[in-house]
Design a protein around this motif. Structure first.
Motif, PDB file in Angstrom:
ATOM      1  N   ASN A 253       0.853  -1.195   0.000  1.00 20.23           N
ATOM      2  CA  ASN A 253       0.000   0.000   0.000  1.00 20.23           C
ATOM      3  C   ASN A 253       0.879   1.232   0.000  1.00 20.23           C
ATOM      4  OD1 ASN A 253       0.805  -0.479   2.838  1.00 20.23           O
ATOM      5  ND2 ASN A 253      -0.356   1.379   3.174  1.00 20.23           N
ATOM      6  N   ASP A 254       0.290   2.338  -0.373  1.00 23.08           N
ATOM      7  CA  ASP A 254       0.947   3.636  -0.207  1.00 23.08           C
ATOM      8  C   ASP A 254      -0.150   4.669   0.038  1.00 23.08           C
ATOM      9  OD1 ASP A 254       3.099   5.550  -0.136  1.00 23.08           O
ATOM     10  OD2 ASP A 254       4.222   4.105  -1.333  1.00 23.08           O
ATOM     11  N   ARG A 255       0.275   5.898   0.358  1.00 23.14           N
ATOM     12  CA  ARG A 255      -0.716   6.889   0.795  1.00 23.14           C
ATOM     13  C   ARG A 255      -1.605   7.413  -0.311  1.00 23.14           C
ATOM     14  NH1 ARG A 255       2.941  10.724   4.481  1.00 23.14           N
ATOM     15  NH2 ARG A 255       4.362  10.338   2.747  1.00 23.14           N
ATOM     16  N   ASN A 256      -1.095   7.459  -1.546  1.00 19.74           N
ATOM     17  CA  ASN A 256      -1.927   8.024  -2.614  1.00 19.74           C
ATOM     18  C   ASN A 256      -1.804   7.212  -3.903  1.00 19.74           C
ATOM     19  OD1 ASN A 256       0.337   9.142  -4.222  1.00 19.74           O
ATOM     20  ND2 ASN A 256       0.629  10.364  -2.360  1.00 19.74           N
TER      21      ASN A 256
ATOM     22  N   ALA B 269      11.743  12.373  17.918  1.00 15.76           N
ATOM     23  CA  ALA B 269      10.456  11.698  17.677  1.00 15.76           C
ATOM     24  C   ALA B 269      10.682  10.343  17.020  1.00 15.76           C
ATOM     25  CB  ALA B 269       9.574  12.569  16.773  1.00 15.76           C
ATOM     26  N   TYR B 270      11.587  10.331  16.045  1.00 15.90           N
ATOM     27  CA  TYR B 270      11.890   9.084  15.320  1.00 15.90           C
ATOM     28  C   TYR B 270      12.462   8.046  16.285  1.00 15.90           C
ATOM     29  CZ  TYR B 270      13.825   6.264  11.424  1.00 15.90           C
ATOM     30  OH  TYR B 270      14.131   5.265  10.520  1.00 15.90           O
ATOM     31  N   ALA B 271      13.409   8.472  17.141  1.00 19.29           N
ATOM     32  CA  ALA B 271      14.022   7.537  18.093  1.00 19.29           C
ATOM     33  C   ALA B 271      12.981   7.033  19.091  1.00 19.29           C
ATOM     34  CB  ALA B 271      15.182   8.209  18.820  1.00 19.29           C
TER      35      ALA B 271
ATOM     36  N   ALA C 180      21.055   3.600   1.799  1.00 17.92           N
ATOM     37  CA  ALA C 180      20.873   4.644   0.775  1.00 17.92           C
ATOM     38  C   ALA C 180      19.478   4.553   0.159  1.00 17.92           C
ATOM     39  CB  ALA C 180      21.944   4.494  -0.306  1.00 17.92           C
ATOM     40  N   THR C 181      18.570   5.411   0.608  1.00 24.96           N
ATOM     41  CA  THR C 181      17.203   5.498   0.063  1.00 24.96           C
ATOM     42  C   THR C 181      16.835   6.982   0.034  1.00 24.96           C
ATOM     43  OG1 THR C 181      16.025   5.525   2.184  1.00 24.96           O
ATOM     44  CG2 THR C 181      16.554   3.348   1.278  1.00 24.96           C
ATOM     45  N   PRO C 182      15.675   7.339  -0.554  1.00 23.21           N
ATOM     46  CA  PRO C 182      15.275   8.749  -0.532  1.00 23.21           C
ATOM     47  C   PRO C 182      15.219   9.333   0.891  1.00 23.21           C
ATOM     48  CG  PRO C 182      13.911   7.521  -2.077  1.00 23.21           C
ATOM     49  CD  PRO C 182      14.765   6.507  -1.367  1.00 23.21           C
TER      50      PRO C 182
END
Ligand code: NAP
Ligand code: GCO
Length: 268
Positions: free
Chosen positions: A42-45, A160-162, A195-197
């Protein structure tokens, strides 16, 4: 029982990988397909889903793509029902969808903090909750939560991520604790710097062509002396999705080129 390579096969299994139109999720889903699984993502849009479908097609994979936001319980419930209708009940879930906001804590709004927790921690809770009843009915299930170095370590700007990824590690252990008896294995993968966006801003070349200081820092901090690739995560993900890992539960497998084992280079 004698060991067979077949234990790593995912033949006929239905796998849902969230947020998998590109990046880590896409690489994991393509590995699952190579191991014999039927793929749903799935993805958001709609635009992201269509792009994802084109990439899977190019890779020779017949994936099913759906629009669904992992933070929305109604959308996730339809997602799981639609997968059941199109492919069958979910045997393997990878909670991959995630976001990061790199903002110093004192400058971060509570709304931004909540949004990261919502996608990275509430999302895996919502999707797991939606698939576990079907797994209990089937008598087996595999859930893989994509954790992070930040499940163990902190650094400037990623509070927040951590907090979310540390929480995800404990959600992993708790799903194992509550549903291990139902033959559900819930494990995490903790990728190193891949290495990703998502990490592109940390690798941007400087105006003078030199490497970004964070890029140099990661190379120095990683015994493998390189960034990870999305392919580095494929073997570990297939292992955790397959029968070969049936007695591995509540574990986070760090795939980090050795970062967590290393104190770091001593100054010259
Ligand atoms: P990415 O390139 O940014 O891809 C993340 C994917 O999640 C995108 O397809 C994104 O869709 C989707 N997504 C975001 N919010 C969503 C939502 N609410 N509902 C559904 N889909 C959503 O990230 P990545 O680097 O491949 O990372 C994948 C996972 O690995 C994340 O959980 C990340 O935290 C984790 N991770 C990454 C690294 C790394 O070094 N790259 C290391 C450790 C852990 P959009 O295109 O619509 O944004
Ligand atoms: C950051 C990075 C990390 C990675 C990853 C590490 O800003 O430090 O984006 O958080 O994405 O999760 O495992």
């Amino acid at each position: 029982m004698t060991f067979e390579m077949n234990s790593f096969s995912l033949k006929g299994k239905v796998a849902l990988v969230t947020g998998a139109s590109y990046g880590i999720g896409f690489a994991i889903a393509t590995a699952f397909a190579a191991a014999g699984a039927k793929i749903a993502f799935n993805d958001r849009n709609e635009e992201a889903v269509q792009k994802g479908l084109a990439s899977y097609k190019e890779a020779g994979i017949e994936a099913q793509g759906y629009v669904a936001d992992v933070t929305d319980e109604t959308q996730v419930s339809s997602l799981v029902n639609n997968i059941e209708r199109d492919l069958g009940g979910v045997d393997i879930l990878v909670n991959n969808a995630g976001i990061i906001k790199r903002i110093p804590m004192l400058e971060m709004s509570a709304a931004d903090f909540r949004q990261v927790i919502d996608v990275d921690l509430n999302g895996p809770f919502i999707v797991s909750k939606a698939v576990i009843p079907g797994m209990i009915e089937k008598g087996h299930g595999k859930i893989i939560n994509i954790c992070s170095m930040m499940s163990e370590l902190g650094r400037e700007t990623v509070s927040a991520y951590a907090a979310a990824k540390g929480g995800l590690k404990m959600l992993t252990r708790n799903i194992c604790s509550e549903y291990g008896e139902a033959n559900i294995q819930c494990n995490g993968i903790g990728p190193g710097y891949i290495a990703t966006p998502q990490t592109a801003p940390l690798r941007e070349r400087q105006a003078d062509g030199s490497r970004h200081p964070f890029d140099q820092f990661i190379i120095a901090k990683t015994p493998a002396a390189r960034w990870g690739t999305t392919e580095d995560l494929q073997g570990p993900a297939v292992f955790l999705a397959s029968d070969a890992s049936d007695f591995v539960n509540g574990h986070v497998l760090y795939v980090d080129g050795g970062i967590l084992a290393y104190i770091g280079k001593q100054p010259e």
